[in-house]
Motif scaffolding. Structure first.
Motif, PDB file in Angstrom:
ATOM      1  N   GLU A 267      -2.977 -10.918  -4.600  1.00 36.75           N
ATOM      2  CA  GLU A 267      -2.215  -9.869  -5.284  1.00 36.75           C
ATOM      3  C   GLU A 267      -0.786  -9.802  -4.756  1.00 36.75           C
ATOM      4  O   GLU A 267       0.167  -9.643  -5.525  1.00 36.75           O
ATOM      5  CB  GLU A 267      -2.916  -8.513  -5.121  1.00 36.75           C
ATOM      6  N   ASN A 268      -0.630  -9.920  -3.438  1.00 39.58           N
ATOM      7  CA  ASN A 268       0.719  -9.901  -2.859  1.00 39.58           C
ATOM      8  C   ASN A 268       1.533 -11.103  -3.332  1.00 39.58           C
ATOM      9  O   ASN A 268       2.729 -10.977  -3.638  1.00 39.58           O
ATOM     10  CB  ASN A 268       0.625  -9.908  -1.327  1.00 39.58           C
ATOM     11  N   LEU A 269       0.881 -12.259  -3.403  1.00 37.02           N
ATOM     12  CA  LEU A 269       1.579 -13.459  -3.871  1.00 37.02           C
ATOM     13  C   LEU A 269       1.948 -13.335  -5.343  1.00 37.02           C
ATOM     14  O   LEU A 269       3.047 -13.727  -5.757  1.00 37.02           O
ATOM     15  CB  LEU A 269       0.711 -14.687  -3.633  1.00 37.02           C
ATOM     16  N   LYS A 270       1.047 -12.798  -6.153  1.00 40.72           N
ATOM     17  CA  LYS A 270       1.353 -12.564  -7.573  1.00 40.72           C
ATOM     18  C   LYS A 270       2.590 -11.672  -7.706  1.00 40.72           C
ATOM     19  O   LYS A 270       3.456 -11.918  -8.564  1.00 40.72           O
ATOM     20  CB  LYS A 270       0.169 -11.896  -8.273  1.00 40.72           C
ATOM     21  N   TRP A 271       2.658 -10.630  -6.878  1.00 41.85           N
ATOM     22  CA  TRP A 271       3.796  -9.712  -6.957  1.00 41.85           C
ATOM     23  C   TRP A 271       5.092 -10.445  -6.617  1.00 41.85           C
ATOM     24  O   TRP A 271       6.114 -10.253  -7.281  1.00 41.85           O
ATOM     25  CB  TRP A 271       3.582  -8.529  -6.010  1.00 41.85           C
ATOM     26  N   LEU A 272       5.054 -11.306  -5.607  1.00 44.26           N
ATOM     27  CA  LEU A 272       6.241 -12.087  -5.255  1.00 44.26           C
ATOM     28  C   LEU A 272       6.664 -12.970  -6.422  1.00 44.26           C
ATOM     29  O   LEU A 272       7.857 -13.071  -6.743  1.00 44.26           O
ATOM     30  CB  LEU A 272       5.958 -12.960  -4.034  1.00 44.26           C
TER      31      LEU A 272
END
Length: 416
Positions: A267-272
């Motif tokens: 999820e954090n990578l998707k946000w980036l």
């Protein structure tokens, strides 16, 4: 009985070898030799095979079998230089503190000594103290800051471990929530169940009151305006919540601990990718165990957890724009800077992937994505050391898009 068992084993071995023939033949006929892994070798002609395989992919994930694989660190350093200079990749996202690296790097005074100190204090010491990562962290990345073609550092791990977070996270979130003037901030529980838990190193200690902390964050999120749903602050809150949830499972339910962490890393990578750097190409630095996809195709040992790569590629658009490169070693020793003991890596199976590569080949690349396109109906399982340094039986061509082969593995040394 012994004779019958021998014959049965021979038959099974023959069937296994026969079934592997198309895959083995493809690997041997399409293997691209990599000339060197030395970071200062800037003649990138040998890396063009990897560049062609990546094509127009916007996200490239670079794995490692263990967090102390010295040749892999060198190879990844050289690959990052190539991807940055020849393929337009400007962001490197590390398996390290999401808040510290993402916010801290943006706020950092981009001067060499400050940059070096920030990297040393905020990227996991497994890498930031490694001699084999020295060229990347303390030479190449600072040099790009002065060139106008800079590399941007980010993090995606939900674990809160970095100095920047210890010094700034609590104030950052407190200021944000007070500015939003939500009701929970005005209650005694805001201090006792939320802010106090963020003091010291609470988010990496399972002895703290994580359950009340999780409940407090759920209350906070419910009171924040919907327009903040994709904000960085919201992602930080969710990442802290999931870190506490995974920490509660650390000792009693390791699978749940890993699944929670990997899903939040995704999820954090998707946000980036979607919100922070929507117009940039991103390199991901993480373990093989985190970046692999389709873990259901791992038969032995049975995969009982879902990795970040699998969560991330469940989004069809992200899957199409991502190239996952696993790393693989044939022989040698391994170990981490944080552990004194080293260990011999497993010998490859007699019919394993590593034995398909000629003995005199030190480094090679095999494009599994091209294999899937050429043989869409081929589902061949074979042995390969594709997660850690142990053999696993899997449909590896559907788990990685490509593999970077290293003949001789050795452990990283501590940087002087």
């Amino acid at each position: 009985m012994t004779k019958q068992f021998f014959l049965l084993t021979l038959v099974l071995f023959s069937l296994l070898s026969y079934g592997q023939q198309p895959t083995k033949k493809y690997v041997q006929n399409n293997m691209a030799t990599i000339a060197t892994i030395e970071p200062d070798s800037l003649n990138f002609k040998d890396l063009e095979a990897i560049g062609n395989a990546i094509g127009d992919s916007r996200i490239v994930m670079l794995g490692e079998q263990d967090h102390g694989d010295a040749p892999t660190f060198l190879a990844k350093t050289r690959l990052i230089k190539y991807l940055h200079e020849k393929k337009g990749f400007n962001v490197v996202a590390f398996e390290s503190d999401f808040f510290a690296l993402t916010e801290g790097w943006e706020k950092l005074n981009k001067e060499k000594s400050a940059t070096n100190k920030f990297i040393r204090n905020n990227i996991f010491s497994l890498w930031s103290n490694s001699k084999e990562c020295e060229n990347l962290f303390y030479s190449y990345i600072p040099s790009t800051l002065q060139s106008g073609h800079l590399i941007i550092i980010a993090g995606f791990d939900s674990q809160v471990h970095a100095n920047y977070s210890k010094e700034n996270l609590k104030t950052f979130i407190d200021n944000y929530l007070k500015n939003k003037n939500i009701d929970f901030v005005k209650t005694p529980n805001y201090q006792s169940e939320f802010l106090s838990v963020m003091d010291g190193e609470p988010l990496i200690s399972w002895a703290k009151p994580h359950a009340s902390f999780v409940n407090a964050i759920n209350t906070i999120i419910s009171q924040l305006p919907k327009k903040d749903s994709t904000s960085f602050e919201m992602m930080v809150l969710k990442s802290m919540r999931e870190n506490s949830r995974s920490t509660m499972q650390y000792r009693t339910n390791p699978k749940e601990y890993s699944d929670i962490r990997d899903q939040q890393m995704a999820e954090n990578l998707k946000w980036l990718v979607q919100y922070k750097y929507p117009n940039e190409k991103i390199i991901v630095w993480a373990a093989n165990a985190h970046i692999l996809k389709n873990q259901i195709f791992i038969k032995v040992p049975k995969a009982d957890r879902q990795p970040m790569g699998n969560f991330f590629t469940q989004d069809e658009l992200l899957a199409k724009s991502t190239y996952i490169l696993g790393f693989n070693a044939r022989q040698g020793t391994a170990g981490r800077l944080t552990k004194e003991s080293k260990y011999a890596i497993q010998a490859p199976k007699a019919t394993g992937f590593e034995t398909w590569i000629p003995d005199d080949t030190k480094f090679a690349f095999v494009d599994f994505k091209k294999f899937r396109e050429k043989y869409p109906n081929q589902s061949t399982y074979f042995f390969m050391k594709g997660i850690g340094h142990s053999n696993a039986y899997a449909l590896w061509t559907n788990i990685y898009d490509g593999v970077f082969y290293i003949r001789d593995m050795y452990p990283s040394e501590k940087m002087e």
